[in-house]
Design a protein around this motif. Structure first.
Motif, PDB file in Angstrom:
ATOM      1  N   GLY A 132       0.824  -1.204   0.000  1.00  0.00           N
ATOM      2  CA  GLY A 132       0.000   0.000   0.000  1.00  0.00           C
ATOM      3  C   GLY A 132       0.856   1.250   0.000  1.00  0.00           C
ATOM      4  N   ILE A 133       1.902   1.239   0.830  1.00  0.00           N
ATOM      5  CA  ILE A 133       2.792   2.404   0.888  1.00  0.00           C
ATOM      6  C   ILE A 133       3.438   2.635  -0.475  1.00  0.00           C
ATOM      7  N   ARG A 134       3.854   1.540  -1.103  1.00  0.00           N
ATOM      8  CA  ARG A 134       4.490   1.678  -2.411  1.00  0.00           C
ATOM      9  C   ARG A 134       3.515   2.315  -3.412  1.00  0.00           C
ATOM     10  N   TYR A 135       2.281   1.796  -3.421  1.00  0.00           N
ATOM     11  CA  TYR A 135       1.283   2.339  -4.342  1.00  0.00           C
ATOM     12  C   TYR A 135       0.977   3.798  -4.042  1.00  0.00           C
ATOM     13  N   LEU A 136       0.944   4.114  -2.753  1.00  0.00           N
ATOM     14  CA  LEU A 136       0.565   5.455  -2.321  1.00  0.00           C
ATOM     15  C   LEU A 136       1.520   6.499  -2.877  1.00  0.00           C
TER      16      LEU A 136
END
Lengths: 402, 321
Positions: free
Chosen positions: A45-49
């Motif tokens: 999720g952090i990567r996508y964010l």
């Protein structure tokens, strides 16, 4: 002056960091409470964010997401500029949604009624005409709150809210009588046909080849040009100066011989035209269709999202380009977040928290400069005691406003 | 006659949330804070109220006492609206931020929260409340004529909100604290010089404002929106803001504005089912537009000196005294 700008940028970055911290806390909370998610989802999720439209592994998807993101920036820049220009004149344009709709209606009535599918050259002329008609519709619609404000002294906020809903009903009403514009072959109800099949869509300047399968078109160039144009008007011309003077102090502007009534009406008309171009550029895209049947009950989001786009940029026309890009970048991240098991609305949480913190960017600025001044004072070490007393808040504010 | 009573009943139901949220706007602005976040506070308050009802229902508490549930849901909504508005107070009063920015941010945050946590906990972006938990308090179809407007098919929220509206309006104008609160919106420096705690009063005004918005938000979803709490409240918060300005920042003006607007809005809603309007043959969009146009016309015809609090929107700075 230069250090002031860098401090402002630093303050903005602080706001953004705060927004992301809150977003990460929300994501962590969801990860912990939901048994289907584990820590690897959180990391994904952090990567996508942070990677926005670039988070896919396939180049084709990245190009499509990037193209769509750029296309969705266009109406946001326009409504942002609209709100920003009105704000500089001391008016709160909460009527961007109605102006956006009136512009869309004017443009679509022109572009959809003239079939240029076999002559693209003529189609571009019709497209230009459509933009101009939309612009005029929006300017006239935007002038209404201006006239009410200037001549009857009625608060522009109430008139804007009323005209929004009037516009929404007019749009559905008008298109419900235009049965030949309704998209029936595709089995959809309450949708209009697209400009794509009529040859009257916005020129793409080859961008669709660069970023295929996306909505991207030349609207982004037009929006940036208009932003630059508004910047020049506001900061280099007499008219722009009068608008700003009117916004800073109406009585003083009148005392200085400026016609503040004329300025209010013009400012609102220009603001209306800007929002309207946003609507026109959005719906004149070859692939976008207007769902006219629901317009009367739902105002378009672009109208209201112009407010944060303008405020985040401190109502600076060039800044609006960046704030709109930034807001759409986060939204693009949001739609990717679903793939990591979260939902897209976390992006909306993040952008609203960033807007919230941007309200205290001045406070951040003060903190930053106080810290710096304190260091300076330590170096000077009591040589100039008077300097220390000159630090108060008001001084800093004036510096910021220059 | 029967139609008129029906329309008036609907008018009351529609005007009630508008009324109380607009009064919320008055409390904030009279204390000197522009509360643009009414819409967000309504959404947030209503959502928390709906969660409360959902939890009661799930745990089978008070199943046989729907009206008690309704009252407690109103209280919970008001409380959560007040807590949410503290975010605005923090930014506008304590940190002296631009009040427009704070309000806009809260208007964006509330739907984002509802959508995010709605999806996480309820797997959808909304909560539906069953009719039993928000039904009529009184049904008296036998009552003669216009008494039925107030005492037939009426919700408990109608009576509560009317009572709260009257009490708070009188309190704002007749009590000591109410007068102090209003003085902070007109001339905070003068108020401070006679020992009034300006920031405290502004906190009070904004918090009451948030509570009333939350209350109105729940009343709206329970009655007008048929029990669906979701991320949008149909622009009611902004409409309340408009009614507040229309009512010239005074409770009496708000009552007139909300009832007039509600009445015209309801005529539009039922226009297709009444023979008189159906025979004219105009589409419903025409009747939808009327309330907004009439508001504009009335504003022009009856314009008077603006009752706008003079110091609204300006953070209090002691140094300017």
């Amino acid at each position: 002056m230069k250090s002031n700008l860098s401090k402002q940028i630093l303050a903005s970055i602080l706001c953004i960091v705060c927004g992301f911290v809150v977003g990460l806390i929300v994501m962590l909370f969801i990860t912990i409470t939901n048994e289907n998610l584990d820590f690897s989802n959180f990391l994904l999720g952090i990567r996508y964010l942070f990677s926005g439209p670039f988070s896919s592994s396939s180049l084709v998807t990245i190009k499509r997401n990037l193209g769509n993101m750029i296309f969705y920036i266009v109406p946001l820049i326009m409504t942002g500029l609209s709100v920003a220009l009105a704000y500089k004149t001391g008016l709160f344009n909460i009527g961007a949604a109605g102006q956006f709709l009136m512009g869309s209606m004017g443009s679509l009535l022109v572009a959809l009624n003239i079939d240029c599918s076999d002559n693209r050259g003529l189609g571009i002329l019709v497209w230009l005409l459509a933009i101009i008609v939309g612009l005029i519709c929006g300017a006239l619609w935007g002038a209404i709150p201006g006239i009410f404000k200037a001549f009857f002294d009625i608060n522009e906020v109430v008139v804007c809210i009323m005209t929004n809903w009037i516009a929404a009903n007019i749009v559905t009403w008008v298109f419900s009588t235009q049965s030949h514009l309704i998209n029936i072959p595709e089995g959809k109800s309450a949708y209009l046909i697209k400009t794509g099949g009529l040859g009257t869509f916005t020129p793409t300047f080859g961008l669709d080849k660069l970023l295929p399968n996306s909505y991207i078109d030349g609207g982004i160039f037009i929006a940036i040009l208009i932003a630059a144009f508004i910047f020049v008007i506001m900061s280099k011309t007499k008219f722009g100066f009068e608008l700003k003077a009117c916004g800073a102090n109406k009585s003083a502007a009148r005392y200085a011989g400026m016609n503040e009534k004329k300025n209010i009406v013009f400012a609102m008309a220009i603001a209306g035209a800007l929002s309207a171009i946003g609507g026109s550029l959005y719906y004149l895209n070859s692939g976008i269709e207007l769902q006219y049947g629901s317009v009367y009950a739902n105002l378009p989001d672009y109208g209201f999202n112009g407010i944060p786009a303008a405020l985040l940029a401190n109502c600076d026309p060039i800044g609006v380009i960046f704030s709109a890009t930034f807001l759409r970048y986060i939204s693009a991240s949001g739609s990717r977040l679903q793939l990591a098991g979260f939902n897209s609305y976390i992006a909306a949480v993040i952008s609203s928290v960033i807007i919230y913190f941007s309200g205290f960017s001045r406070l951040f600025l003060e903190l930053l400069s106080k810290k710096k001044k304190k260091d300076e004072v330590l170096v000077i070490n009591d040589i100039d005691v008077g300097e220390k007393d000159k630090i108060p808040i008001n001084d800093e504010n004036k510096e910021g406003e220059k | 006659m029967e139609n008129l009573i029906l329309i008036l009943q609907k008018t009351l139901i529609y005007a009630i949330p508008l009324l109380i949220v607009a009064l919320g706007g008055v409390f904030a602005e009279r204390s000197g804070v522009i509360n643009l976040a009414l819409e967000g506070e309504m959404i947030f308050g209503a959502f928390i109220g709906a969660i409360f009802v959902y939890l009661l229902q799930k745990n089978e508490i008070w199943l046989e006492k729907p009206q008690l549930t309704f009252i407690f849901a109103l209280i919970i909504s008001a409380t959560s609206g007040a807590l949410y508005s503290l975010l605005l107070s923090l930014s506008a009063i304590k940190l002296k931020a631009d009040q427009t920015i704070g309000g806009t941010a809260l208007n964006m945050l509330a739907p984002a929260i509802v959508n995010t946590f709605g999806l996480v906990f309820f797997l959808q972006e909304k909560i539906n409340m069953p009719y039993t938990f928000r039904g009529y308090a009184i049904i008296n179809t036998e009552l003669p004529g216009f008494l039925r407007i107030f005492f037939d098919k009426a919700y408990i929220s109608t009576y509560i909100i009317i009572a709260v509206f009257i009490i708070l309006s009188i309190w704002l104008y007749k009590s000591r604290v109410g007068t102090h609160l209003r003085s902070c919106g007109e001339h905070p420096q003068a108020a401070d010089s006679v020992g009034i705690n300006v920031k405290g009063m502004r906190y009070l005004g904004t918090t009451i404002s948030g509570a009333l918005a939350g209350l109105g938000g729940y009343a709206y979803i329970a009655t007008v929106a048929n029990g669906t709490a979701e991320a949008t409240i149909g622009g009611m918060g902004f409409l309340a803001l408009a009614i507040m300005i229309f009512g010239n920042w005074s409770p009496v003006g708000i009552v007139v504005g909300a009832l007039m607007f509600g009445f015209l809005k309801c005529i539009g809603a039922v226009s297709s089912s009444i023979d008189f309007f159906a025979n004219i043959g105009l589409p419903s969009y025409f009747y939808n537009i009327i309330p907004y146009v009439v508001v504009l016309i009335v504003l022009v015809l009856f314009r008077k000196k603006s009752g706008c609090p003079k110091a609204e929107g300006i953070p209090y700075d002691k140094g300017q005294r």
